[in-house]
Design a protein around this motif. Sequence first.
Motif, PDB file in Angstrom:
ATOM      1  N   ALA A  12       0.833  -1.195   0.000  1.00 23.36           N
ATOM      2  CA  ALA A  12       0.000   0.000   0.000  1.00 23.36           C
ATOM      3  C   ALA A  12       0.870   1.248   0.000  1.00 23.36           C
ATOM      4  O   ALA A  12       2.025   1.224   0.375  1.00 23.36           O
ATOM      5  CB  ALA A  12      -0.906  -0.001   1.230  1.00 23.36           C
ATOM      6  N   GLY A  13       0.286   2.359  -0.401  1.00 27.67           N
ATOM      7  CA  GLY A  13       1.020   3.614  -0.443  1.00 27.67           C
ATOM      8  C   GLY A  13       0.463   4.521  -1.508  1.00 27.67           C
ATOM      9  O   GLY A  13      -0.578   4.244  -2.110  1.00 27.67           O
ATOM     10  N   ALA A  14       1.136   5.639  -1.723  1.00 25.42           N
ATOM     11  CA  ALA A  14       0.702   6.587  -2.747  1.00 25.42           C
ATOM     12  C   ALA A  14       0.878   5.960  -4.112  1.00 25.42           C
ATOM     13  O   ALA A  14       1.992   5.701  -4.549  1.00 25.42           O
ATOM     14  CB  ALA A  14       1.512   7.869  -2.631  1.00 25.42           C
ATOM     15  N   ALA A  15      -0.215   5.723  -4.805  1.00 30.50           N
ATOM     16  CA  ALA A  15      -0.156   4.995  -6.064  1.00 30.50           C
ATOM     17  C   ALA A  15       0.068   5.894  -7.262  1.00 30.50           C
ATOM     18  O   ALA A  15       0.398   5.417  -8.330  1.00 30.50           O
ATOM     19  CB  ALA A  15      -1.444   4.198  -6.252  1.00 30.50           C
ATOM     20  N   THR A  16      -0.134   7.200  -7.100  1.00 33.35           N
ATOM     21  CA  THR A  16       0.069   8.092  -8.228  1.00 33.35           C
ATOM     22  C   THR A  16       1.515   8.543  -8.335  1.00 33.35           C
ATOM     23  O   THR A  16       1.902   9.159  -9.325  1.00 33.35           O
ATOM     24  CB  THR A  16      -0.839   9.331  -8.112  1.00 33.35           C
ATOM     25  N   VAL A  17       2.326   8.237  -7.325  1.00 35.02           N
ATOM     26  CA  VAL A  17       3.740   8.609  -7.314  1.00 35.02           C
ATOM     27  C   VAL A  17       4.546   7.473  -6.701  1.00 35.02           C
ATOM     28  O   VAL A  17       4.126   6.883  -5.705  1.00 35.02           O
ATOM     29  CB  VAL A  17       3.990   9.909  -6.511  1.00 35.02           C
ATOM     30  N   VAL A  18       5.674   7.156  -7.308  1.00 37.12           N
ATOM     31  CA  VAL A  18       6.613   6.204  -6.713  1.00 37.12           C
ATOM     32  C   VAL A  18       7.949   6.919  -6.526  1.00 37.12           C
ATOM     33  O   VAL A  18       8.281   7.849  -7.260  1.00 37.12           O
ATOM     34  CB  VAL A  18       6.807   4.944  -7.593  1.00 37.12           C
ATOM     35  N   SER A  19       8.693   6.491  -5.530  1.00 35.88           N
ATOM     36  CA  SER A  19       9.985   7.108  -5.273  1.00 35.88           C
ATOM     37  C   SER A  19      11.041   6.560  -6.220  1.00 35.88           C
ATOM     38  O   SER A  19      10.877   5.478  -6.798  1.00 35.88           O
ATOM     39  CB  SER A  19      10.413   6.845  -3.827  1.00 35.88           C
ATOM     40  N   CYS A  20      12.126   7.301  -6.362  1.00 36.40           N
ATOM     41  CA  CYS A  20      13.244   6.826  -7.186  1.00 36.40           C
ATOM     42  C   CYS A  20      13.827   5.541  -6.604  1.00 36.40           C
ATOM     43  O   CYS A  20      14.301   4.675  -7.351  1.00 36.40           O
ATOM     44  CB  CYS A  20      14.323   7.908  -7.288  1.00 36.40           C
ATOM     45  N   GLU A  21      13.790   5.416  -5.285  1.00 40.60           N
ATOM     46  CA  GLU A  21      14.285   4.189  -4.642  1.00 40.60           C
ATOM     47  C   GLU A  21      13.437   2.986  -5.025  1.00 40.60           C
ATOM     48  O   GLU A  21      13.961   1.887  -5.253  1.00 40.60           O
ATOM     49  CB  GLU A  21      14.293   4.362  -3.111  1.00 40.60           C
ATOM     50  N   GLN A  22      12.117   3.185  -5.114  1.00 42.84           N
ATOM     51  CA  GLN A  22      11.238   2.093  -5.532  1.00 42.84           C
ATOM     52  C   GLN A  22      11.512   1.689  -6.975  1.00 42.84           C
ATOM     53  O   GLN A  22      11.508   0.500  -7.307  1.00 42.84           O
ATOM     54  CB  GLN A  22       9.775   2.506  -5.366  1.00 42.84           C
ATOM     55  N   VAL A  23      11.743   2.678  -7.836  1.00 42.63           N
ATOM     56  CA  VAL A  23      12.067   2.368  -9.228  1.00 42.63           C
ATOM     57  C   VAL A  23      13.386   1.620  -9.307  1.00 42.63           C
ATOM     58  O   VAL A  23      13.538   0.661 -10.080  1.00 42.63           O
ATOM     59  CB  VAL A  23      12.119   3.654 -10.084  1.00 42.63           C
ATOM     60  N   ALA A  24      14.368   2.027  -8.480  1.00 44.71           N
ATOM     61  CA  ALA A  24      15.666   1.351  -8.478  1.00 44.71           C
ATOM     62  C   ALA A  24      15.520  -0.104  -8.036  1.00 44.71           C
ATOM     63  O   ALA A  24      16.161  -1.006  -8.599  1.00 44.71           O
ATOM     64  CB  ALA A  24      16.644   2.091  -7.571  1.00 44.71           C
ATOM     65  N   GLU A  25      14.677  -0.362  -7.039  1.00 43.24           N
ATOM     66  CA  GLU A  25      14.452  -1.739  -6.589  1.00 43.24           C
ATOM     67  C   GLU A  25      13.798  -2.574  -7.695  1.00 43.24           C
ATOM     68  O   GLU A  25      14.156  -3.740  -7.906  1.00 43.24           O
ATOM     69  CB  GLU A  25      13.577  -1.735  -5.339  1.00 43.24           C
ATOM     70  N   PRO A  83      12.631  13.363 -11.657  1.00 39.03           N
ATOM     71  CA  PRO A  83      11.512  13.339 -10.705  1.00 39.03           C
ATOM     72  C   PRO A  83      10.827  14.693 -10.575  1.00 39.03           C
ATOM     73  O   PRO A  83      11.338  15.723 -11.024  1.00 39.03           O
ATOM     74  CB  PRO A  83      12.193  12.927  -9.388  1.00 39.03           C
ATOM     75  N   LEU A  84       9.672  14.676  -9.941  1.00 39.50           N
ATOM     76  CA  LEU A  84       8.923  15.895  -9.684  1.00 39.50           C
ATOM     77  C   LEU A  84       9.690  16.796  -8.721  1.00 39.50           C
ATOM     78  O   LEU A  84      10.604  16.354  -8.022  1.00 39.50           O
ATOM     79  CB  LEU A  84       7.558  15.538  -9.081  1.00 39.50           C
ATOM     80  N   ASP A  85       9.300  18.060  -8.667  1.00 37.76           N
ATOM     81  CA  ASP A  85       9.977  19.014  -7.789  1.00 37.76           C
ATOM     82  C   ASP A  85       9.938  18.564  -6.332  1.00 37.76           C
ATOM     83  O   ASP A  85      10.902  18.752  -5.588  1.00 37.76           O
ATOM     84  CB  ASP A  85       9.335  20.397  -7.917  1.00 37.76           C
ATOM     85  N   GLN A  86       8.833  17.958  -5.941  1.00 40.74           N
ATOM     86  CA  GLN A  86       8.698  17.509  -4.561  1.00 40.74           C
ATOM     87  C   GLN A  86       9.249  16.102  -4.364  1.00 40.74           C
ATOM     88  O   GLN A  86       9.147  15.523  -3.278  1.00 40.74           O
ATOM     89  CB  GLN A  86       7.231  17.555  -4.110  1.00 40.74           C
ATOM     90  N   GLY A  87       9.883  15.571  -5.376  1.00 46.94           N
ATOM     91  CA  GLY A  87      10.451  14.226  -5.293  1.00 46.94           C
ATOM     92  C   GLY A  87       9.474  13.176  -5.767  1.00 46.94           C
ATOM     93  O   GLY A  87       8.260  13.385  -5.780  1.00 46.94           O
ATOM     94  N   VAL A 144       3.281   9.073 -13.429  1.00 48.54           N
ATOM     95  CA  VAL A 144       3.245   8.350 -14.702  1.00 48.54           C
ATOM     96  C   VAL A 144       3.918   9.147 -15.811  1.00 48.54           C
ATOM     97  O   VAL A 144       4.621   8.588 -16.656  1.00 48.54           O
ATOM     98  CB  VAL A 144       1.788   7.994 -15.074  1.00 48.54           C
ATOM     99  N   SER A 145       3.760  10.455 -15.810  1.00 48.94           N
ATOM    100  CA  SER A 145       4.384  11.285 -16.855  1.00 48.94           C
ATOM    101  C   SER A 145       5.903  11.235 -16.775  1.00 48.94           C
ATOM    102  O   SER A 145       6.585  11.178 -17.801  1.00 48.94           O
ATOM    103  CB  SER A 145       3.902  12.735 -16.730  1.00 48.94           C
ATOM    104  N   CYS A 146       6.437  11.271 -15.553  1.00 55.65           N
ATOM    105  CA  CYS A 146       7.893  11.145 -15.379  1.00 55.65           C
ATOM    106  C   CYS A 146       8.385   9.807 -15.918  1.00 55.65           C
ATOM    107  O   CYS A 146       9.410   9.744 -16.612  1.00 55.65           O
ATOM    108  CB  CYS A 146       8.268  11.258 -13.906  1.00 55.65           C
ATOM    109  N   LEU A 147       7.670   8.741 -15.595  1.00 51.74           N
ATOM    110  CA  LEU A 147       8.075   7.415 -16.052  1.00 51.74           C
ATOM    111  C   LEU A 147       7.957   7.288 -17.564  1.00 51.74           C
ATOM    112  O   LEU A 147       8.800   6.658 -18.211  1.00 51.74           O
ATOM    113  CB  LEU A 147       7.224   6.347 -15.363  1.00 51.74           C
ATOM    114  N   GLU A 148       6.940   7.899 -18.141  1.00 45.33           N
ATOM    115  CA  GLU A 148       6.783   7.863 -19.593  1.00 45.33           C
ATOM    116  C   GLU A 148       7.974   8.527 -20.287  1.00 45.33           C
ATOM    117  O   GLU A 148       8.541   7.989 -21.247  1.00 45.33           O
ATOM    118  CB  GLU A 148       5.483   8.561 -19.997  1.00 45.33           C
TER     119      GLU A 148
END
Length: 486
Positions: free
Chosen positions: A150-163, A210-214, A218-222
Motif C-alpha cells: 500500500a502507499g501513494a499509487a500516483t507517485v513512486v519514489s526513485c528508490e522504488q524504481v531502483a528496486e 523526478p517531480l519538484d517535490q520528489g 506516470v508522466s515522469c516514467l513515460e
Amino acid sequence: MSYLLDPNCYMYRDPKSIMGNTESVVVQKRLARFRPEERPVVEGVFNRLQSGTGGTSGAQEKTAPGKTLTLEMLQSSMASLAPDSMIKRVYQCMCSIDPGLAAPAASGKTSISAVSGVGREQLVIFLADILRGTAEERAPLVMAMSQRGAGAATVVSCEQVAEFLQDLISAVVQILVHRGRLQGWKPERMGDGSLGVKLLAEQMCSELKPLDQGGCNVSCLEDWIFRVSQVSLYLEMLVAEGLNVSLSGRPAPTLVPPCRETAWKELRCMLDLPTLMFLAPQLPDSYSAPWRLVFSTQLHGESFTRMMAGLIKCGPTVLLIKDTKGNVFGGFASHAWEIRPQFQGDSRCFLFTVFPRLRVYTATGYNQHFMYLNQNQQTMPNGLGMGGQHGYFGLWLDSDFGHGHSRARPKCTTYGSPQLSGEEDFTLDSVEVWAVGKPPEPEEGEEGEGKKSILDVDPEVQAMIEMAGKTLHSQGLREPEEDQDQ
C-alpha cells in the motif's frame, strides 16, 4: 460497481462484469497490433499458464468465464528465469489492469481483481502493452511494478524504481545464463554480478527526472522510458522469455557481444555481465567483432611494453583499469593505437567509470585530444593518455606502469569527465585490454615484422619528424620487444 477514486486516478470497474468478454473493443485493439499468425500465440498464453504446459500453441481451448491465473501459475512458468520478487511484481501489475479502461489502477488500495486473480483480458492487455506498446502505455505498468504494498499509487519514489530495476536486471541476467546466450562469456570467472546489477540499476535511475517535490508520476516514467531504451528492451525480454511468447520476425535480443580467444581458466575478469550489458551498446554500431582479451596484468604481468604489444595491432580497444582505492574506470579507443608524439583517434572515443558509479563520458568537441601513446622519448611524455593535455590527462598511465593520473578541475576538456580514479594521482592495481573491433589491414609496402628502422635507433628523430607533420608509414604496427622493461 463503478466508482472514481480521485481526479488523477483511474476508474475501477467490477472485473467480473467484463471477464470472459473476449470480444471487447479494448482487447481487440490490442490484438490488432500483432500479425495474424501471432494472435493465437498471444491468446494461447492464458491457457498454457493455467494448464502448466510450456508449449506455444494457439488458443485452441477456451476456458470457462471467471477462471483466472494465480500467482502460483505464473511462478511455475517463470521460476527458472526470474527472481520470485520480479514474478510477484509482474503478477501485481497484471492484477492492477482494469480491462474496461486498459490501464493499471492508480490507487493504494488492493484491486478487486487481485483477489480473484488475473483474467484473460488483463493478460492480453499486459502482453500487448509490454511487447508492442508505447512509452505512454508502458509507464503505468512500470508504476504498478515499482509499487510495494500500500502507499501513494500516483507517485513512486526513485528508490522504488531502483528496486524494480534491480529485480528486472537480475531476471535478464538469469535469462541469459539459463538460455545459454552468454556468447562465450563465463560469469563464474567474471566480477561480482550482484554489484553490477545495483550499479546498472543506479545508472538507469540517474536518467529519471523526478517531480519538484520528489518521486515520479506516470508522466515522469513515460519520459524516462522514452529516453532509456533498456527499460523496454529488458521488459520485453522478461515477458517474451518468461511466458514463452515466441513472435515471428522478432529474434531474441543480443545483450552481450561475443567473446573469443580468452583464457578463462587463468583469468578473473574485471567485467561482470550487467556492466558488459551497459558498456557494449555504448560502442558505435560498426563495432560488432567479438571481444578478445589482448592484455591482462593477471595473465601477462605489469609490463607497459607487453601492454603496448597487445594494443597496437588489434584495432579498436576497451581499456579497463582498477586502482588501489578500488575505483574501476577506463576508456574506449576507436582506432588502433600508434606510438607517436601526436594525439590520435576521433570523437567516437569515450571515457567511462564502472565503480563506484557506472557512467560514460563522450567527446565535448572542445579539442581533439582523444588518444595518446608514446614510449622511450626524452622530450615528450611517455605513457598512454586519453583526453585533456600533456601532464593533465583525463586518463593517464605512465610508462613505468605502476602509476597514473586522472585530472579534471572541474572536468576533462576533451570528454567532460570528472576525476575517474580514487585519487588524482593513483597507483595501479590491475589492467585489462579488450580488442572490440576488426584489426586494421596492414598497409601495402609495410615493413616486415622484426625489421629495424633508423627510427628504432633514434626515437628523438622520430619525434621531430612527427611534430613536423611527416607521415611515418612504418611506425606503430611493429610489436615491441618483450624484454624492454622486464
